[in-house]
Write a protein that holds these residues in place. Structure first.
Motif, PDB file in Angstrom:
ATOM      1  N   LEU A   8      -1.934   8.277  -0.005  1.00  0.00           N
ATOM      2  CA  LEU A   8      -1.086   7.266   0.622  1.00  0.00           C
ATOM      3  C   LEU A   8      -0.568   7.848   1.930  1.00  0.00           C
ATOM      4  CD1 LEU A   8       1.097   6.044  -2.396  1.00  0.00           C
ATOM      5  CD2 LEU A   8      -0.494   4.649  -1.092  1.00  0.00           C
ATOM      6  N   TYR A  10       1.804   7.201   5.535  1.00  0.00           N
ATOM      7  CA  TYR A  10       2.767   6.428   6.316  1.00  0.00           C
ATOM      8  C   TYR A  10       2.417   6.631   7.791  1.00  0.00           C
ATOM      9  CZ  TYR A  10       5.850   5.634   2.298  1.00  0.00           C
ATOM     10  OH  TYR A  10       6.378   5.222   1.096  1.00  0.00           O
ATOM     11  N   ILE A  36       2.148   1.401   5.771  1.00  0.00           N
ATOM     12  CA  ILE A  36       1.681   2.204   4.639  1.00  0.00           C
ATOM     13  C   ILE A  36       0.235   1.824   4.351  1.00  0.00           C
ATOM     14  CG2 ILE A  36       2.097   2.912   2.254  1.00  0.00           C
ATOM     15  CD1 ILE A  36       4.911   1.692   2.518  1.00  0.00           C
ATOM     16  N   PHE A 113       0.566   3.351  -6.217  1.00  0.00           N
ATOM     17  CA  PHE A 113       1.228   2.859  -5.006  1.00  0.00           C
ATOM     18  C   PHE A 113       2.706   2.596  -5.287  1.00  0.00           C
ATOM     19  CE2 PHE A 113       2.588  -0.151  -1.827  1.00  0.00           C
ATOM     20  CZ  PHE A 113       1.882   0.174  -0.680  1.00  0.00           C
ATOM     21  N   THR A 117       5.511   4.823  -3.298  1.00  0.00           N
ATOM     22  CA  THR A 117       6.254   4.175  -2.209  1.00  0.00           C
ATOM     23  C   THR A 117       7.591   3.589  -2.648  1.00  0.00           C
ATOM     24  OG1 THR A 117       5.255   2.001  -2.621  1.00  0.00           O
ATOM     25  CG2 THR A 117       4.066   3.512  -1.128  1.00  0.00           C
TER      26      THR A 117
END
Length: 200
Positions: A8, A10, A36, A113, A117
């Motif tokens: 993942l 950013y 994201i 996810f 997040t």
């Protein structure tokens, strides 16, 4: 910065992405897509990486490319194990954690996810996507008892194994079929198990 598929990421700016086709309107509206993305399995050179954005349902997927310098934070599938499990999946994930004790693994998909997040995108019936890591393809033969145990989880579990320097294999396909697909950075390869010659 070393990046691998399923990470993942950013982004510093969503304006610094490249893509083909039309830019979908949901990219500016959906909380999940606000800078994201997930690293995709695609070979990209010149300091760039392939990424994918996701919206709040399966119809919302958007592929793009960005520079590695545009990434400000990385969360890997095994990093999310330090986070709290979603309430809907606590029992299953506690069980999976015991089954996979001692192995290198992480969580991807909607559950990963959500954990990584803090944006909850999984629901009570969401599958759990497990990502395991092995150094050699032949190590997968030892995982048959593990797969059997994972199948007794309350939630459906899909296991993808990342093999160092090779690509990814769906564990069930490898263990239960005469041929299987290896997902590589340059595309999928179909292999016949009988044709394999293991070395080392």
């Amino acid at each position: 910065m070393e990046l691998t598929v399923h990470d993942l990421v950013y982004l510093k700016s969503k304006d610094q992405i490249e893509y083909f086709g039309d830019y979908p309107g949901w990219m500016d509206e959906d909380e999940m897509a606000q800078g994201i993305a997930v690293v995709r399995r695609m070979k990209v050179e010149d300091g760039k990486v392939a990424i994918g954005f996701r919206g709040d349902n399966r119809s919302k997927r958007f592929a793009a490319i960005t520079t590695i310098s545009n990434i400000r934070r990385v969360i890997r599938p095994f990093d999310v194990l330090a986070k709290s499990y979603p309430k809907t999946h606590v029992r299953s994930l506690n069980y999976i954690e015991k089954v996979l004790d001692g192995l290198k693994w992480g969580i991807g998909g909607s559950v990963g996810f959500s954990m990584g997040t803090g944006i909850n995108v999984c629901h009570e019936n969401s599958d759990i996507d497990i990502i395991m890591y092995c150094e050699k393809l032949q190590e997968l033969d030892q995982l048959k008892p593990i797969l059997s145990k994972l199948r007794t989880s309350e939630h459906r579990v899909d296991v993808q194994v990342e093999i160092l320097g090779v690509g990814a294999v769906v564990l069930a396909d490898y263990l239960e079929h005469a041929s299987f697909i290896v997902r590589t950075s340059t595309g999928p390869i179909l292999l016949e198990k009988e044709s394999l010659v293991y070395k080392g």
